[in-house]
Design a protein around this motif. Structure first.
Motif, PDB file in Angstrom:
ATOM      1  N   HIS A  19      27.779  11.466 -12.782  1.00  0.00           N
ATOM      2  CA  HIS A  19      28.284  11.034 -14.095  1.00  0.00           C
ATOM      3  C   HIS A  19      28.208  12.146 -15.137  1.00  0.00           C
ATOM      4  CE1 HIS A  19      27.550   7.179 -12.099  1.00  0.00           C
ATOM      5  NE2 HIS A  19      28.414   6.658 -12.941  1.00  0.00           N
ATOM      6  N   GLU A  20      27.819  13.334 -14.697  1.00  0.00           N
ATOM      7  CA  GLU A  20      27.713  14.500 -15.576  1.00  0.00           C
ATOM      8  C   GLU A  20      26.848  14.191 -16.791  1.00  0.00           C
ATOM      9  OE1 GLU A  20      31.626  15.768 -16.527  1.00  0.00           O
ATOM     10  OE2 GLU A  20      32.066  16.501 -14.511  1.00  0.00           O
ATOM     11  N   ILE A  21      25.699  13.554 -16.517  1.00  0.00           N
ATOM     12  CA  ILE A  21      24.754  13.221 -17.584  1.00  0.00           C
ATOM     13  C   ILE A  21      23.948  14.463 -17.947  1.00  0.00           C
ATOM     14  CG2 ILE A  21      22.711  11.849 -18.156  1.00  0.00           C
ATOM     15  CD1 ILE A  21      23.810   9.660 -16.378  1.00  0.00           C
ATOM     16  N   VAL A  22      23.762  14.690 -19.232  1.00  0.00           N
ATOM     17  CA  VAL A  22      22.866  15.748 -19.683  1.00  0.00           C
ATOM     18  C   VAL A  22      21.537  15.091 -20.022  1.00  0.00           C
ATOM     19  CG1 VAL A  22      22.486  17.589 -21.351  1.00  0.00           C
ATOM     20  CG2 VAL A  22      24.817  17.046 -20.596  1.00  0.00           C
ATOM     21  N   PRO A  23      20.565  15.114 -19.106  1.00  0.00           N
ATOM     22  CA  PRO A  23      19.340  14.336 -19.289  1.00  0.00           C
ATOM     23  C   PRO A  23      18.361  15.002 -20.238  1.00  0.00           C
ATOM     24  CG  PRO A  23      19.211  15.547 -17.236  1.00  0.00           C
ATOM     25  CD  PRO A  23      20.560  15.852 -17.839  1.00  0.00           C
ATOM     26  N   THR A  24      17.540  14.192 -20.852  1.00  0.00           N
ATOM     27  CA  THR A  24      16.375  14.709 -21.546  1.00  0.00           C
ATOM     28  C   THR A  24      15.329  15.056 -20.504  1.00  0.00           C
ATOM     29  OG1 THR A  24      15.464  12.487 -21.767  1.00  0.00           O
ATOM     30  CG2 THR A  24      16.842  13.283 -23.567  1.00  0.00           C
ATOM     31  N   PRO A  25      14.336  15.897 -20.825  1.00  0.00           N
ATOM     32  CA  PRO A  25      13.338  16.293 -19.839  1.00  0.00           C
ATOM     33  C   PRO A  25      12.629  15.074 -19.250  1.00  0.00           C
ATOM     34  CG  PRO A  25      13.213  17.712 -21.764  1.00  0.00           C
ATOM     35  CD  PRO A  25      14.191  16.627 -22.101  1.00  0.00           C
ATOM     36  N   GLY A  26      12.614  15.018 -17.922  1.00  0.00           N
ATOM     37  CA  GLY A  26      11.931  13.926 -17.243  1.00  0.00           C
ATOM     38  C   GLY A  26      12.763  12.684 -17.066  1.00  0.00           C
ATOM     39  N   GLU A  27      13.984  12.662 -17.630  1.00  0.00           N
ATOM     40  CA  GLU A  27      14.800  11.461 -17.521  1.00  0.00           C
ATOM     41  C   GLU A  27      15.379  11.303 -16.120  1.00  0.00           C
ATOM     42  OE1 GLU A  27      17.933  11.284 -20.337  1.00  0.00           O
ATOM     43  OE2 GLU A  27      18.591   9.284 -19.750  1.00  0.00           O
ATOM     44  N   CYS A  28      15.743  12.401 -15.471  1.00  0.00           N
ATOM     45  CA  CYS A  28      16.276  12.385 -14.113  1.00  0.00           C
ATOM     46  C   CYS A  28      15.257  13.002 -13.162  1.00  0.00           C
ATOM     47  CB  CYS A  28      17.582  13.168 -14.033  1.00  0.00           C
ATOM     48  SG  CYS A  28      18.953  12.375 -14.912  1.00  0.00           S
ATOM     49  N   CYS A  29      15.194  12.488 -11.938  1.00  0.00           N
ATOM     50  CA  CYS A  29      14.315  13.058 -10.922  1.00  0.00           C
ATOM     51  C   CYS A  29      14.880  12.738  -9.544  1.00  0.00           C
ATOM     52  CB  CYS A  29      12.884  12.551 -11.056  1.00  0.00           C
ATOM     53  SG  CYS A  29      12.691  10.776 -10.824  1.00  0.00           S
ATOM     54  N   GLU A  30      14.367  13.425  -8.545  1.00  0.00           N
ATOM     55  CA  GLU A  30      14.912  13.323  -7.199  1.00  0.00           C
ATOM     56  C   GLU A  30      14.790  11.916  -6.632  1.00  0.00           C
ATOM     57  OE1 GLU A  30      16.758  14.120  -3.741  1.00  0.00           O
ATOM     58  OE2 GLU A  30      16.602  15.446  -5.478  1.00  0.00           O
ATOM     59  N   ASP A  31      13.619  11.300  -6.783  1.00  0.00           N
ATOM     60  CA  ASP A  31      13.417   9.976  -6.184  1.00  0.00           C
ATOM     61  C   ASP A  31      13.189   8.883  -7.225  1.00  0.00           C
ATOM     62  OD1 ASP A  31      11.017  10.954  -6.975  1.00  0.00           O
ATOM     63  OD2 ASP A  31      10.010  10.747  -5.040  1.00  0.00           O
ATOM     64  N   CYS A  32      13.772   9.040  -8.409  1.00  0.00           N
ATOM     65  CA  CYS A  32      13.742   7.956  -9.396  1.00  0.00           C
ATOM     66  C   CYS A  32      14.567   6.773  -8.881  1.00  0.00           C
ATOM     67  CB  CYS A  32      14.301   8.430 -10.746  1.00  0.00           C
ATOM     68  SG  CYS A  32      13.212   9.527 -11.667  1.00  0.00           S
ATOM     69  N   THR A  33      14.232   5.581  -9.332  1.00  0.00           N
ATOM     70  CA  THR A  33      14.908   4.378  -8.826  1.00  0.00           C
ATOM     71  C   THR A  33      15.882   3.771  -9.826  1.00  0.00           C
ATOM     72  OG1 THR A  33      13.083   2.966  -9.579  1.00  0.00           O
ATOM     73  CG2 THR A  33      12.968   3.825  -7.322  1.00  0.00           C
ATOM     74  N   GLY A  34      15.834   4.183 -11.097  1.00  0.00           N
ATOM     75  CA  GLY A  34      16.812   3.723 -12.070  1.00  0.00           C
ATOM     76  C   GLY A  34      16.641   2.290 -12.538  1.00  0.00           C
ATOM     77  N   LEU A  35      15.418   1.756 -12.519  1.00  0.00           N
ATOM     78  CA  LEU A  35      15.198   0.395 -13.007  1.00  0.00           C
ATOM     79  C   LEU A  35      15.297   0.365 -14.531  1.00  0.00           C
ATOM     80  CD1 LEU A  35      12.124  -0.804 -10.874  1.00  0.00           C
ATOM     81  CD2 LEU A  35      14.556  -1.104 -10.380  1.00  0.00           C
ATOM     82  N   SER A  36      15.830  -0.719 -15.070  1.00  0.00           N
ATOM     83  CA  SER A  36      15.841  -0.921 -16.519  1.00  0.00           C
ATOM     84  C   SER A  36      14.467  -1.424 -16.958  1.00  0.00           C
ATOM     85  CB  SER A  36      16.911  -1.934 -16.899  1.00  0.00           C
ATOM     86  OG  SER A  36      16.557  -3.230 -16.412  1.00  0.00           O
ATOM     87  N   PRO A  37      14.145  -1.349 -18.258  1.00  0.00           N
ATOM     88  CA  PRO A  37      12.869  -1.907 -18.725  1.00  0.00           C
ATOM     89  C   PRO A  37      12.706  -3.377 -18.370  1.00  0.00           C
ATOM     90  CG  PRO A  37      13.809  -0.508 -20.416  1.00  0.00           C
ATOM     91  CD  PRO A  37      14.840  -0.621 -19.336  1.00  0.00           C
ATOM     92  N   ALA A  38      13.782  -4.150 -18.434  1.00  0.00           N
ATOM     93  CA  ALA A  38      13.687  -5.566 -18.073  1.00  0.00           C
ATOM     94  C   ALA A  38      13.381  -5.732 -16.592  1.00  0.00           C
ATOM     95  CB  ALA A  38      14.986  -6.285 -18.429  1.00  0.00           C
ATOM     96  N   GLN A  39      14.020  -4.931 -15.735  1.00  0.00           N
ATOM     97  CA  GLN A  39      13.739  -5.007 -14.299  1.00  0.00           C
ATOM     98  C   GLN A  39      12.309  -4.570 -14.003  1.00  0.00           C
ATOM     99  OE1 GLN A  39      17.010  -2.511 -12.931  1.00  0.00           O
ATOM    100  NE2 GLN A  39      17.990  -4.288 -11.950  1.00  0.00           N
ATOM    101  N   TYR A  40      11.867  -3.522 -14.689  1.00  0.00           N
ATOM    102  CA  TYR A  40      10.486  -3.054 -14.487  1.00  0.00           C
ATOM    103  C   TYR A  40       9.480  -4.148 -14.830  1.00  0.00           C
ATOM    104  CZ  TYR A  40       6.088  -0.734 -15.584  1.00  0.00           C
ATOM    105  OH  TYR A  40       4.765  -0.418 -15.654  1.00  0.00           O
ATOM    106  N   ASN A  41       9.634  -4.785 -15.977  1.00  0.00           N
ATOM    107  CA  ASN A  41       8.708  -5.846 -16.362  1.00  0.00           C
ATOM    108  C   ASN A  41       8.853  -7.077 -15.474  1.00  0.00           C
ATOM    109  OD1 ASN A  41       7.062  -5.319 -19.051  1.00  0.00           O
ATOM    110  ND2 ASN A  41       9.040  -4.292 -19.269  1.00  0.00           N
ATOM    111  N   LEU A  42      10.045  -7.251 -14.884  1.00  0.00           N
ATOM    112  CA  LEU A  42      10.232  -8.368 -13.968  1.00  0.00           C
ATOM    113  C   LEU A  42       9.384  -8.200 -12.707  1.00  0.00           C
ATOM    114  CD1 LEU A  42      11.786 -11.013 -13.642  1.00  0.00           C
ATOM    115  CD2 LEU A  42      13.622  -9.725 -12.514  1.00  0.00           C
TER     116      LEU A  42
END
Length: 516
Positions: free
Chosen positions: A88-111
């Motif tokens: 998606h050609e995202i320009v991430p802030t530091p730490g926003e993207c990583c190799e094995d991140c799962t991409g959960l939203s805050p609502a999914q995380y708290n779920l």
């Protein structure tokens, strides 16, 4: 002529009441006597019951470690996978993207935390009944195996082939639900086993040691999970947590063997099987009012504390600018305090009582803590230590109070009902916190601060309700129940139950005078 035989150290069982006595200590009364050779691990000894306690404590070490692992890896679970950033050609802030991140939203995380609590709440309604039917030994093997499978499933969802797929999050939820149901069942078995072997002995200290071991899993999680992730990656880190649950399953096997050996030596196996009592749902309405006030206080207190602990690592990073390792260690101080001081507080409350007053103090300190987080920048360790003291004293004072308020024959039902209501309330609180934080991760600092402020206000309101409930609890205890919670010596809670209940033997058996 053969030399005279030396007297053997023998014990006798009286078939009338199945109580154990040392032949050298006192004469055995009337009844059919069965002479047995004293076992190497004497179930009447102090050492045996503490060995039982050790393996009983190990049961929930792994599940508590796994429960809090998402707290430490919150950024990674909510971070955007590298392949998504690139596509998606995202320009991430530091730490926003990583190799094995799962991409959960805050609502999914708290779920992830909410479903743990909700499933636990549903299953504990049946845990007491199922444990009564299966017995402690079969039940603990069942619950520990469910926990092991659930944590293993969660770890599998983080491997490359499943990560960020449509199947990942549903399988994560299933794994967390299995973890919640298995852990809830094991806690009921833990309480039953400890109540049997430590009745009228070091009961409060035993409960404190159990809490310390459980919190040890959470504390080690805050210390080692970040290191494991940096060294081995997400999949292997969650796999290590599943391995700890496997160790708990082995402990369940050993505990089952020890319990079987001890009860057989005491001659109570048949008695316990025959005295398994059917508890009717109608009896719940006859629980004393003090019990329901205690349930309300416990539920409101945990609903105010546990959601904050779950999100505290992220909160400290956003509001205080702490690094990920430092924020994890700072958040883990809550469990450090419980780990160190639970047995000490347990012995103190056993000796001096005052459980009702302690409950008022524990709930009353929560509002100032959250308001300090909201309006000041006081160094957070001071506040997390205070929160840890409040959490530890509340757990040691309120949970054993259930055994004082409700008769022993209904302890399993009371514990299951308390846990059910608690987990429903905690799950709702986690869900509200997730909604307050929102579904968007990329926020400005001002918006993040505003949303965390809403969370702290909500938790402060919850804390105020818990304080009000504890005050009513203490007043009711003093005015109507003759200071039942404040007395240091054991009282007879059966006096507050309907007369039709009192002829029944306790689910855990009568007091064992031989266990010394």
């Amino acid at each position: 002529m053969s030399p005279p035989r030396e007297p053997r150290n023998e014990v006798y069982f009286i078939s009338d009441n199945y109580s154990l006595s040392n032949y050298n200590d006192r004469q055995v009364g009337k009844g059919r006597r069965t002479r047995v050779r004293k076992a190497t691990m004497d179930p009447s000894s102090c050492s045996f019951r503490f060995i039982v306690l050790f393996f009983n404590c190990i049961l929930t070490f792994g599940p508590y470690f796994c429960y809090d692992m998402p707290t430490v890896l919150q950024n990674e679970l909510q971070g955007i996978p590298n392949k998504t950033c690139e596509s998606h050609e995202i320009v991430p802030t530091p730490g926003e993207c990583c190799e094995d991140c799962t991409g959960l939203s805050p609502a999914q995380y708290n779920l992830l935390f909410a479903v743990f609590s909700w499933v636990n709440a549903v299953t504990v309604l049946f845990t007491g009944f199922l444990t009564d039917k299966l017995g402690n030994r079969a039940a603990v093997l069942l619950y520990s195996s469910v926990t092991l499978f659930g944590t293993s499933l969660f770890a599998v969802t983080t491997i490359n082939s499943l990560r960020s797929t449509s199947a990942m999050f549903p399988l994560m939820l299933i794994g967390r639900m299995m973890l919640g149901s298995g852990n809830g069942g094991m806690r009921i078995v833990q309480d039953r086993v400890t109540a049997f072997w430590f009745k009228d002995k070091e009961l409060a200290m035993a409960f404190g040691i159990m809490l310390s071991f459980s919190r040890l899993g959470s504390v080690l999680n805050f210390f080692v999970t970040t290191y494991l992730y940096d060294r081995f990656g997400m999949a292997w880190t969650f796999g290590a947590g599943a391995g700890l649950c496997g160790f708990g399953f082995l402990s369940a096997i050993i505990l089952s063997a020890l319990d079987r050996h001890g009860i057989r030596q005491l001659g109570q196996e048949e008695q316990i099987a025959l005295q398994s009592k059917e508890v009717r749902v109608a009896h719940i309405r006859d629980f004393p009012g003090l019990f329901w006030l205690l349930v309300a206080t416990i539920t409101l207190f945990y609903s105010a504390v546990m959601p904050f602990v779950a999100d505290s690592s992220k909160f400290l990073q956003d509001e205080y600018g702490l690094s990920k390792p430092v924020s994890a260690y700072t958040a883990g101080v809550v469990y450090d305090v419980a780990l160190i001081l639970s047995p000490v507080f347990g012995l103190t409350l056993d000796k001096y009582g005052r459980r009702g007053i302690v409950a008022v103090c524990c709930t009353g300190v929560l509002v100032p803590i959250y308001l300090t987080f909201l309006f000041t920048k006081l160094y957070p360790v001071i506040l997390t230590v205070t929160l840890g003291l409040s959490y530890t004293l509340a757990a040691i004072s309120m949970w054993p109070s259930v055994t004082k308020v409700v008769g022993a024959a209904y302890l399993g039902t009371a514990m299951g009902l308390t846990t059910c209501i608690l987990d429903v309330g905690r799950g709702i609180s986690n869900l509200i916190v997730g909604k307050l934080l929102g579904d968007v991760e990329s926020l400005t600092e001002a918006v993040k601060h505003e949303r965390w402020s809403h969370v702290l206000i909500f938790l402060s309101c919850n804390s105020g309700a818990a304080f009000f409930s504890s005050v009513i609890l203490s007043i009711c205890d003093r005015c109507k129940y003759d200071k039942l919670l404040d007395k240091p010596k054991p009282r007879d809670p059966d006096k507050y139950l309907p007369e039709s209940w009192k002829e029944a033997d306790p689910l855990l058996g009568e007091s064992n005078p031989a266990i010394n």
